[in-house]
Scaffold this active site. Structure first.
Site: not given
Length: 260
Positions: A122-123, A140
């Site tokens: 994520h991200d 992440g």
């Protein structure tokens, strides 16, 4: 209407399929997915979430793209995954959407190669022409700039930045920021030098490489940030040397990988 969709594929209502797409057997496309022109899904590919995939990207069997983050803080908020053009995403690759706390978007650039069993969390922000070799794990919030290569079975710790043109050797664990054009290796990775082979392959002039090598030697005298501030005040020659200084002095509270 020009897309080729196998009869066993499941396309949820609302999905946008671009012209010339090829969707193979047993693929599953979620209702918020957008496929650009000419995207090819070989077979058994799952694409979920608010996911956008750029034209000419090719995804191989059993990849799972756009699932929710593997983050206990995630509470179902609206987040996205954006994948650029002409990427090759091989078997069993996973790429997750973002989180509210990380900006909400996981982003992949253009012309990348993501070999079998890679994970992009994520991200993460991945630049253009990035290569992740088999079983690489990007945690992440990481940033990988353009032309980065990460060797097989390597891991990159969350929030780490890897500068443009850096190469990470196989079986490395990267726990701190990596300056642009660096060569990094080791189970607990250390900065081994510069990616001279990569620079030469890209046709970088000898004078630029020489200035970068001088900067690299000077950075070894004290902490990277203190050395970079001093060198920045004094002035350096060459665009690549300036790029490295800007990277070191950029917004980050993490430490840097340093020479052995």
């Amino acid at each position: 209407m020009s897309a080729q969709i196998h009869s066993s594929a499941v396309i949820e209502p609302g999905a946008e399929i671009g012209p010339g797409c090829e969707i193979g057997p047993f693929c599953h496309i979620g209702p918020e997915v957008k496929l650009g022109a000419g995207v090819k899904l070989k077979s058994h590919v799952v694409i979920a979430g608010d996911t956008e995939i750029g034209e000419g990207t090719e995804i191989f069997p059993f990849a799972s793209i756009g699932q929710i983050p593997q983050d206990l803080k995630f509470k179902g908020e609206k987040t996205r995954l954006v994948i650029g053009k002409r990427n090759r995403i091989r078997e069993y690759v996973t790429m997750n959407t973002g989180t509210e706390g990380g900006g909400g978007v996981t982003r992949i650039g253009d012309d990348g190669l993501f070999m079998a069993s890679c994970h992009v969390a994520h991200d993460a922000q991945i630049g253009d022409r990035v290569i992740l070799v088999n079983s690489v794990a990007i945690a992440g919030h990481c940033v990988l700039e353009d032309d980065v290569i990460v060797g097989g079975l390597s891991g990159v710790h969350q929030w780490v930045r890897i500068g443009r043109g850096a190469i990470i050797g196989a079986l490395s664990m990267v726990t701190a920021d990596v300056i642009p054009h660096a060569l990094v290796a080791g189970p607990r990775a250390k900065l081994e030098g510069l990616n001279l082979v990569g620079l030469k392959r890209r046709g970088v002039p000898r004078a630029e490489i020489g200035a970068l090598r001088e900067l690299f030697m000077a950075l070894g005298e004290g902490s990277f940030r203190d050395s970079a501030r001093k060198l920045s005040d004094e002035g350096v020659e060459g665009d690549l040397a300036r790029e490295v200084l800007d990277f070191i002095l950029g917004p980050s509270d993490r430490s840097f990988l340093t020479p052995r």
